[in-house]
Design an enzyme around this catalytic site. Sequence first.
Site, PDB file in Angstrom:
ATOM      1  N   CYS A 138       0.806  -1.222   0.000  1.00  0.00           N
ATOM      2  CA  CYS A 138       0.000   0.000   0.000  1.00  0.00           C
ATOM      3  C   CYS A 138       0.841   1.275   0.000  1.00  0.00           C
ATOM      4  O   CYS A 138       0.499   2.238  -0.687  1.00  0.00           O
ATOM      5  CB  CYS A 138      -0.972  -0.008   1.170  1.00  0.00           C
ATOM      6  SG  CYS A 138      -0.200  -0.125   2.805  1.00  0.00           S
ATOM      7  N   HIS A 173      -2.908   0.798   7.261  1.00  0.00           N
ATOM      8  CA  HIS A 173      -3.165   0.868   5.821  1.00  0.00           C
ATOM      9  C   HIS A 173      -3.098   2.330   5.392  1.00  0.00           C
ATOM     10  O   HIS A 173      -3.396   3.235   6.186  1.00  0.00           O
ATOM     11  CB  HIS A 173      -4.542   0.279   5.505  1.00  0.00           C
ATOM     12  CG  HIS A 173      -4.893   0.272   4.050  1.00  0.00           C
ATOM     13  ND1 HIS A 173      -4.031  -0.181   3.069  1.00  0.00           N
ATOM     14  CD2 HIS A 173      -6.015   0.678   3.400  1.00  0.00           C
ATOM     15  CE1 HIS A 173      -4.612  -0.068   1.889  1.00  0.00           C
ATOM     16  NE2 HIS A 173      -5.809   0.460   2.064  1.00  0.00           N
ATOM     17  N   SER A 190      -4.882  -2.794  -1.930  1.00  0.00           N
ATOM     18  CA  SER A 190      -5.184  -3.511  -0.700  1.00  0.00           C
ATOM     19  C   SER A 190      -5.567  -4.938  -1.054  1.00  0.00           C
ATOM     20  O   SER A 190      -5.839  -5.260  -2.218  1.00  0.00           O
ATOM     21  CB  SER A 190      -6.329  -2.823   0.055  1.00  0.00           C
ATOM     22  OG  SER A 190      -6.797  -3.619   1.124  1.00  0.00           O
TER      23      SER A 190
END
Length: 333
Positions: A138, A173, A190
């Site tokens: 990510c 994330h 993702s």
Amino acid sequence: MLRATVGSVEERDEEQEDDEESRDGEVPFFVNRGGLPVDEETWERMWRHVARIHPEGESVGKGIRGATDLPKIPIPSVPTYQPTTSVPQRLEAIQKYIRDLQYNHTGTQFFEIKKSRPLTALMDIAKEMTREVLPIKCLEAVILAIYLTTNLPGVERFPLSFKTQFSGNHFYHIVLGIHSGGRFGALGISRRDDLMFKNLEFRTLADLVQEFDTAYRGYWHTLRKVKIGQYVSHDVHSVEQIEWKHSVLDVDRLPKEELRRELERHTRDMRLKIGKAAPPSPTKDRRNSMGSPLRGPGSPMRRISHIERRPSTEKKVLEKKPPTDLNGYQIRV
């Protein structure tokens, strides 16, 4: 989710530390610090890690490394556009390219991303990503998305990261927030389809954050913190650093209305930054710092402007100077 274990002190020392995005469920993943092509030590460490985390253990690695008839992997091309292509269509093409690179499940991040590096250095890494065409995680996707959106008119970009909790572990994330035409969206990658790309359809930043919160709840994750950076410069040669966390919000402690107010305040802060001049690129910086070789360290830099130009009568006086003075001046320049 599969959990990785660190087998030795030596391997632990090689892991990326002090960076939340290098952890997944409190378990660090490895980072390739030797550049590309991958050196032998990093290559073997990656396969040992795969053997530990994969249900089939060492057999999966042996099956792949010993195969001679593996299918050919298609190589995606960097998107190009027609002048009439709209911004939403361009963003969709960029997201498709990022997605076609595929998510990196090996447990080893191929590109080392140091957040303290200047933007120009991170853009060089993004260019390398387009050349090597390897799976990414990510944080790498955010750097690549910044690079691919640099030339999009009227599109502002900012880092947007999340800290969630599930089954006693914390997960991190990050995506690239997008603001254009009065609407918010996101680019990224993702394992989950609803935790990366978001169309430009959210009226406020709070609506975009709420969309991610809803997606996380679908996987029984509780959103704990949201970190939002400032708008990123469009100058790929800029020496400024990306501001990754201008605002850090404790979502679980803030009432919904207060959270919305904080996100609105951050939106105003980002808009104010647009009018501020960014640090010059290295080329301009070097040009502005150039002066006479004989200029003393304490003497001021001469600024060349129309205002400082002398009248024609003064120019004639200069032309009547003795030849020796002119020669000396020429030598200094």
